[in-house]
Design a protein around this motif. Structure first.
Motif, PDB file in Angstrom:
ATOM      1  N   UNK A  76       0.814  -1.211   0.000  1.00 55.89           N
ATOM      2  CA  UNK A  76       0.000   0.000   0.000  1.00 55.89           C
ATOM      3  C   UNK A  76       0.846   1.258   0.000  1.00 55.89           C
ATOM      4  N   UNK A  77       1.928   1.250   0.783  1.00 55.92           N
ATOM      5  CA  UNK A  77       2.803   2.422   0.853  1.00 55.92           C
ATOM      6  C   UNK A  77       3.499   2.669  -0.484  1.00 55.92           C
ATOM      7  N   UNK A  83       4.171   6.072  -8.690  1.00 57.98           N
ATOM      8  CA  UNK A  83       3.169   5.880  -9.736  1.00 57.98           C
ATOM      9  C   UNK A  83       3.363   4.572 -10.490  1.00 57.98           C
ATOM     10  N   UNK A  84       4.602   4.193 -10.719  1.00 58.13           N
ATOM     11  CA  UNK A  84       4.862   2.965 -11.473  1.00 58.13           C
ATOM     12  C   UNK A  84       4.357   1.740 -10.712  1.00 58.13           C
ATOM     13  N   UNK A  85       4.585   1.722  -9.392  1.00 50.44           N
ATOM     14  CA  UNK A  85       4.086   0.607  -8.578  1.00 50.44           C
ATOM     15  C   UNK A  85       2.561   0.630  -8.547  1.00 50.44           C
ATOM     16  N   UNK A  89       0.189  -2.521  -9.454  1.00 47.27           N
ATOM     17  CA  UNK A  89      -0.532  -3.241  -8.402  1.00 47.27           C
ATOM     18  C   UNK A  89      -2.023  -2.919  -8.371  1.00 47.27           C
ATOM     19  N   UNK A  90      -2.382  -1.650  -8.554  1.00 46.85           N
ATOM     20  CA  UNK A  90      -3.760  -1.214  -8.318  1.00 46.85           C
ATOM     21  C   UNK A  90      -4.791  -1.964  -9.164  1.00 46.85           C
ATOM     22  N   UNK A 132      -4.593  -2.216   3.134  1.00 44.31           N
ATOM     23  CA  UNK A 132      -3.976  -1.750   1.890  1.00 44.31           C
ATOM     24  C   UNK A 132      -4.585  -0.427   1.440  1.00 44.31           C
ATOM     25  N   UNK A 133      -5.916  -0.354   1.419  1.00 44.98           N
ATOM     26  CA  UNK A 133      -6.591   0.836   0.897  1.00 44.98           C
ATOM     27  C   UNK A 133      -6.247   2.073   1.709  1.00 44.98           C
ATOM     28  N   UNK A 134      -6.308   1.967   3.032  1.00 45.83           N
ATOM     29  CA  UNK A 134      -6.029   3.139   3.860  1.00 45.83           C
ATOM     30  C   UNK A 134      -4.552   3.523   3.830  1.00 45.83           C
TER      31      UNK A 134
END
Length: 251
Positions: A76-77, A83-85, A89-90, A132-134
């Motif tokens: 999440x961090x 941006x690439x990660x 992942x998103x 993850x979201x928070x």
């Protein structure tokens, strides 16, 4: 202030129990609403078994929740900060997130030989997404002026990530952890209904025996343990966010 809050909480519990007793006395839904005193007697009758099953459930929860913490916070961090990660992942997370944790139970039971591993996977999935979201939102919403000031003072990328982004995202991250505790604890009960020993399995066993008082007793135990887990995280949150006293008091 604390005394008043405690008094209000105790009063609300007393009113709830009184309404429960009244509803059972006038036979509102008598088949599914045991009297409070019957539930107390069931707890007393099961007092030697409840700690054993509660222990199994807590162990299942800790295993799955710990894995969720270890995986969700770094991903999440990094997704929120780079941006690439995020692009990598998103999309995967957004595809998997709508799948309810309970839908993974058949997959887990087939994929793992051990009921412990299967239940841990369900808890992991339930806890992972709130954390993850928070965490993602916390790192992606770090105020730009914080970063610019840090760069002006000569901070490098790693310093900004650790000393600026991490503290700024802590409130959101801890909120996600608190939510993950609640969702994970609900998932452990659902996962145990299909085999692993614990409070969830006992609810199913009592259901087969049509012992509604025992079912309610185990439900209350689950609720109390969930409340204690949430309070533990809440205390950690307050201690960690002392520098945001106004924010913490409003939560």
């Amino acid at each position: 202030m604390k005394f008043r809050d405690s008094l209000i909480s105790l009063t609300s519990i007393a009113v709830f129990i009184s309404l429960w007793e009244l509803a059972s006395e006038i036979r509102i839904l008598p088949a599914i609403l045991p009297r409070p005193v019957d539930v107390v007697f069931s707890i007393y009758a099961l007092i030697d078994k409840i700690p054993i099953y509660a222990y199994h459930s807590i162990v299942h929860f800790i295993a799955g929740f710990a894995m969720a913490l270890v995986v969700a916070i770094p991903i999440g961090a990094l997704s929120g900060w780079y941006r690439s990660v995020r692009a990598l992942i998103k999309p995967i997370v957004e595809i998997i997130r709508p799948i309810p944790p309970i839908a993974w139970i058949p997959f887990a039971l087939i994929s793992f030989r051990s009921d412990f591993e299967a239940s841990s996977l369900i808890i992991f999935i339930g806890s992972f997404f709130p954390i993850f979201t928070n965490t993602f939102l916390g790192f992606s919403n770090v105020p730009l002026e914080y970063v610019e000031i840090a760069r002006t003072l000569g901070a490098g990328d790693l310093d900004i990530l650790v000393k600026v982004a991490l503290p700024s995202s802590l409130p959101s991250m801890l909120s996600g952890i608190r939510t993950g505790v609640g969702v994970g604890w609900m998932c452990v009960v659902a996962a145990e209904m299909f085999g692993p020993p614990g409070l969830g399995l006992q609810i199913m066993n009592m259901r087969y025996l049509h012992d509604i008082s025992a079912v309610t007793a185990y439900m209350l135990v689950i609720g109390v343990i969930g409340f204690i887990l949430e309070r533990i995280v809440r205390v950690i949150e307050i201690k960690t966010l002392k520098w945001q006293k106004g924010f913490v008091r409003q939560v």
